[in-house]
Write a protein that holds these residues in place. Structure first.
Motif, PDB file in Angstrom:
ATOM      1  N   ILE A 190      11.683  -5.864  -4.788  1.00 14.42           N
ATOM      2  CA  ILE A 190      12.333  -5.979  -3.645  1.00 14.42           C
ATOM      3  C   ILE A 190      11.012  -6.392  -2.326  1.00 14.42           C
ATOM      4  O   ILE A 190      11.335  -7.372  -1.485  1.00 14.42           O
ATOM      5  CB  ILE A 190      12.937  -4.745  -2.921  1.00 14.42           C
ATOM      6  N   ILE A 191       9.776  -5.945  -2.635  1.00 14.57           N
ATOM      7  CA  ILE A 191       8.856  -6.128  -1.833  1.00 14.57           C
ATOM      8  C   ILE A 191       8.725  -7.967  -1.723  1.00 14.57           C
ATOM      9  O   ILE A 191       8.514  -8.473  -0.665  1.00 14.57           O
ATOM     10  CB  ILE A 191       7.659  -5.497  -1.680  1.00 14.57           C
ATOM     11  N   ALA A 192       8.769  -8.098  -3.127  1.00 17.81           N
ATOM     12  CA  ALA A 192       8.302  -9.568  -3.231  1.00 17.81           C
ATOM     13  C   ALA A 192       9.464 -10.510  -2.678  1.00 17.81           C
ATOM     14  O   ALA A 192       9.226 -11.499  -2.166  1.00 17.81           O
ATOM     15  CB  ALA A 192       8.059  -9.790  -4.686  1.00 17.81           C
ATOM     16  N   ALA A 216       0.853  -1.071  -0.052  1.00 17.48           N
ATOM     17  CA  ALA A 216       0.251   0.068  -0.130  1.00 17.48           C
ATOM     18  C   ALA A 216       0.777   1.272  -0.078  1.00 17.48           C
ATOM     19  O   ALA A 216       0.546   2.250  -0.766  1.00 17.48           O
ATOM     20  CB  ALA A 216      -1.000   0.038   1.160  1.00 17.48           C
ATOM     21  N   GLU A 217       2.002   1.179   0.788  1.00 17.69           N
ATOM     22  CA  GLU A 217       2.848   2.204   0.802  1.00 17.69           C
ATOM     23  C   GLU A 217       3.237   2.485  -0.564  1.00 17.69           C
ATOM     24  O   GLU A 217       3.565   3.821  -1.111  1.00 17.69           O
ATOM     25  CB  GLU A 217       3.973   2.197   1.873  1.00 17.69           C
ATOM     26  N   LEU A 218       3.920   1.551  -1.026  1.00 16.11           N
ATOM     27  CA  LEU A 218       4.369   1.337  -2.512  1.00 16.11           C
ATOM     28  C   LEU A 218       3.194   2.163  -3.547  1.00 16.11           C
ATOM     29  O   LEU A 218       3.860   3.007  -4.465  1.00 16.11           O
ATOM     30  CB  LEU A 218       4.950  -0.028  -2.922  1.00 16.11           C
ATOM     31  N   GLY A 219       2.206   1.644  -3.158  1.00 16.16           N
ATOM     32  CA  GLY A 219       1.301   2.121  -4.233  1.00 16.16           C
ATOM     33  C   GLY A 219       0.859   3.382  -4.281  1.00 16.16           C
ATOM     34  O   GLY A 219       0.519   4.065  -5.226  1.00 16.16           O
ATOM     35  N   GLU A 220       1.367   4.411  -3.061  1.00 13.10           N
ATOM     36  CA  GLU A 220       1.009   5.627  -2.754  1.00 13.10           C
ATOM     37  C   GLU A 220       2.015   6.382  -3.850  1.00 13.10           C
ATOM     38  O   GLU A 220       1.697   7.396  -4.146  1.00 13.10           O
ATOM     39  CB  GLU A 220       1.359   6.207  -1.400  1.00 13.10           C
ATOM     40  N   ASP A 221       2.902   5.814  -4.068  1.00 17.36           N
ATOM     41  CA  ASP A 221       4.205   6.634  -4.960  1.00 17.36           C
ATOM     42  C   ASP A 221       4.233   5.906  -6.594  1.00 17.36           C
ATOM     43  O   ASP A 221       5.093   6.480  -6.996  1.00 17.36           O
ATOM     44  CB  ASP A 221       5.619   6.482  -4.127  1.00 17.36           C
ATOM     45  N   TRP A 222       3.522   4.971  -6.695  1.00 13.64           N
ATOM     46  CA  TRP A 222       3.638   4.190  -7.959  1.00 13.64           C
ATOM     47  C   TRP A 222       3.683   5.217  -9.121  1.00 13.64           C
ATOM     48  O   TRP A 222       3.104   5.901  -9.481  1.00 13.64           O
ATOM     49  CB  TRP A 222       2.574   3.123  -8.101  1.00 13.64           C
ATOM     50  N   GLN A 223       4.917   4.808  -9.850  1.00 11.47           N
ATOM     51  CA  GLN A 223       5.290   5.397 -11.109  1.00 11.47           C
ATOM     52  C   GLN A 223       5.610   6.905 -10.636  1.00 11.47           C
ATOM     53  O   GLN A 223       5.711   7.738 -11.920  1.00 11.47           O
ATOM     54  CB  GLN A 223       4.152   5.466 -12.058  1.00 11.47           C
ATOM     55  N   GLU A 224       5.700   7.549  -9.755  1.00 12.91           N
ATOM     56  CA  GLU A 224       6.222   8.607  -9.431  1.00 12.91           C
ATOM     57  C   GLU A 224       7.850   8.609  -9.787  1.00 12.91           C
ATOM     58  O   GLU A 224       8.558   7.763  -9.401  1.00 12.91           O
ATOM     59  CB  GLU A 224       5.909   9.155  -8.008  1.00 12.91           C
ATOM     60  N   ASN A 225       8.414   9.874  -9.939  1.00  7.46           N
ATOM     61  CA  ASN A 225       9.664  10.452  -9.842  1.00  7.46           C
ATOM     62  C   ASN A 225      10.154  11.259  -9.012  1.00  7.46           C
ATOM     63  O   ASN A 225       9.226  12.157  -8.729  1.00  7.46           O
ATOM     64  CB  ASN A 225      10.002  10.537 -11.433  1.00  7.46           C
ATOM     65  N   GLY A 226      11.137  11.464  -8.186  1.00 10.80           N
ATOM     66  CA  GLY A 226      11.529  12.270  -7.483  1.00 10.80           C
ATOM     67  C   GLY A 226      12.548  11.840  -6.434  1.00 10.80           C
ATOM     68  O   GLY A 226      12.758  10.507  -6.385  1.00 10.80           O
ATOM     69  N   GLY A 269       8.229   4.920  -1.368  1.00  8.14           N
ATOM     70  CA  GLY A 269       8.277   3.637  -2.326  1.00  8.14           C
ATOM     71  C   GLY A 269       9.441   3.417  -3.127  1.00  8.14           C
ATOM     72  O   GLY A 269       9.561   2.481  -3.764  1.00  8.14           O
ATOM     73  N   ASP A 270      10.257   4.367  -3.202  1.00  4.26           N
ATOM     74  CA  ASP A 270      11.702   4.237  -3.898  1.00  4.26           C
ATOM     75  C   ASP A 270      12.625   3.271  -3.086  1.00  4.26           C
ATOM     76  O   ASP A 270      13.724   4.114  -2.686  1.00  4.26           O
ATOM     77  CB  ASP A 270      12.070   5.516  -4.612  1.00  4.26           C
ATOM     78  N   ILE A 271      12.487   2.110  -3.133  1.00  2.00           N
ATOM     79  CA  ILE A 271      13.358   1.259  -2.167  1.00  2.00           C
ATOM     80  C   ILE A 271      14.614   1.135  -2.689  1.00  2.00           C
ATOM     81  O   ILE A 271      15.650   1.183  -1.872  1.00  2.00           O
ATOM     82  CB  ILE A 271      12.734  -0.231  -2.034  1.00  2.00           C
ATOM     83  N   ASP A 272      14.909   0.971  -4.328  1.00  2.00           N
ATOM     84  CA  ASP A 272      16.197   0.932  -4.616  1.00  2.00           C
ATOM     85  C   ASP A 272      16.902   2.352  -4.942  1.00  2.00           C
ATOM     86  O   ASP A 272      18.192   2.322  -5.073  1.00  2.00           O
ATOM     87  CB  ASP A 272      16.149   0.263  -5.752  1.00  2.00           C
ATOM     88  N   GLY A 273      16.149   3.234  -4.651  1.00  2.00           N
ATOM     89  CA  GLY A 273      16.861   4.719  -4.549  1.00  2.00           C
ATOM     90  C   GLY A 273      17.375   5.081  -5.971  1.00  2.00           C
ATOM     91  O   GLY A 273      18.089   6.168  -6.088  1.00  2.00           O
ATOM     92  N   ASN A 274      16.690   4.776  -6.947  1.00  2.39           N
ATOM     93  CA  ASN A 274      17.052   5.247  -8.410  1.00  2.39           C
ATOM     94  C   ASN A 274      16.015   6.542  -8.665  1.00  2.39           C
ATOM     95  O   ASN A 274      16.145   6.939  -9.917  1.00  2.39           O
ATOM     96  CB  ASN A 274      16.934   4.166  -9.340  1.00  2.39           C
ATOM     97  N   GLY A 275      15.240   6.992  -7.906  1.00  2.18           N
ATOM     98  CA  GLY A 275      14.536   8.132  -8.084  1.00  2.18           C
ATOM     99  C   GLY A 275      13.165   7.928  -8.932  1.00  2.18           C
ATOM    100  O   GLY A 275      12.465   8.955  -9.281  1.00  2.18           O
ATOM    101  N   VAL A 276      12.718   6.626  -9.111  1.00  8.65           N
ATOM    102  CA  VAL A 276      11.364   6.284  -9.665  1.00  8.65           C
ATOM    103  C   VAL A 276      11.005   5.119  -8.960  1.00  8.65           C
ATOM    104  O   VAL A 276      11.659   4.114  -8.631  1.00  8.65           O
ATOM    105  CB  VAL A 276      11.619   6.046 -11.233  1.00  8.65           C
ATOM    106  N   VAL A 277       9.606   5.034  -8.439  1.00  3.24           N
ATOM    107  CA  VAL A 277       8.923   3.951  -7.910  1.00  3.24           C
ATOM    108  C   VAL A 277       8.266   3.178  -9.020  1.00  3.24           C
ATOM    109  O   VAL A 277       7.433   3.443  -9.727  1.00  3.24           O
ATOM    110  CB  VAL A 277       7.946   4.564  -6.973  1.00  3.24           C
TER     111      VAL A 277
END
Length: 76
Positions: free
Chosen positions: A60-62, A30-40, A45-53
């Protein structure tokens, strides 16, 4: 005499636990979904730190699914 000690967390936390409740589950999705496909910057939700969810963060969650942080050692 009695000695008062407290339990401390294991050193390894799971990256997929973005909700912060010590288990990787639907709350993290659900937290990931809040930021899904967002950049910044500083997106929860940007677990890998690349600037996009994206699917990489979902992977990573899986990977960590239903893993729990545990109390594993005694601290002072």
């Amino acid at each position: 005499g009695w000695e008062l000690r407290r339990l401390t967390r294991c050193a390894s936390a799971y990256a997929g636990d973005i909700y912060g409740d010590d288990i990787v589950n639907f709350l993290d999705v659900a937290e990931l979904g809040e930021d899904w496909q967002e950049n910044g910057l500083a997106l929860v939700g940007d677990i890998d730190g690349n600037g996009v969810v994206d699917e990489d963060d979902l992977a990573i969650i899986a990977r960590d699914w239903l893993k729990e942080a545990s109390l594993c050692q005694w601290g002072n």
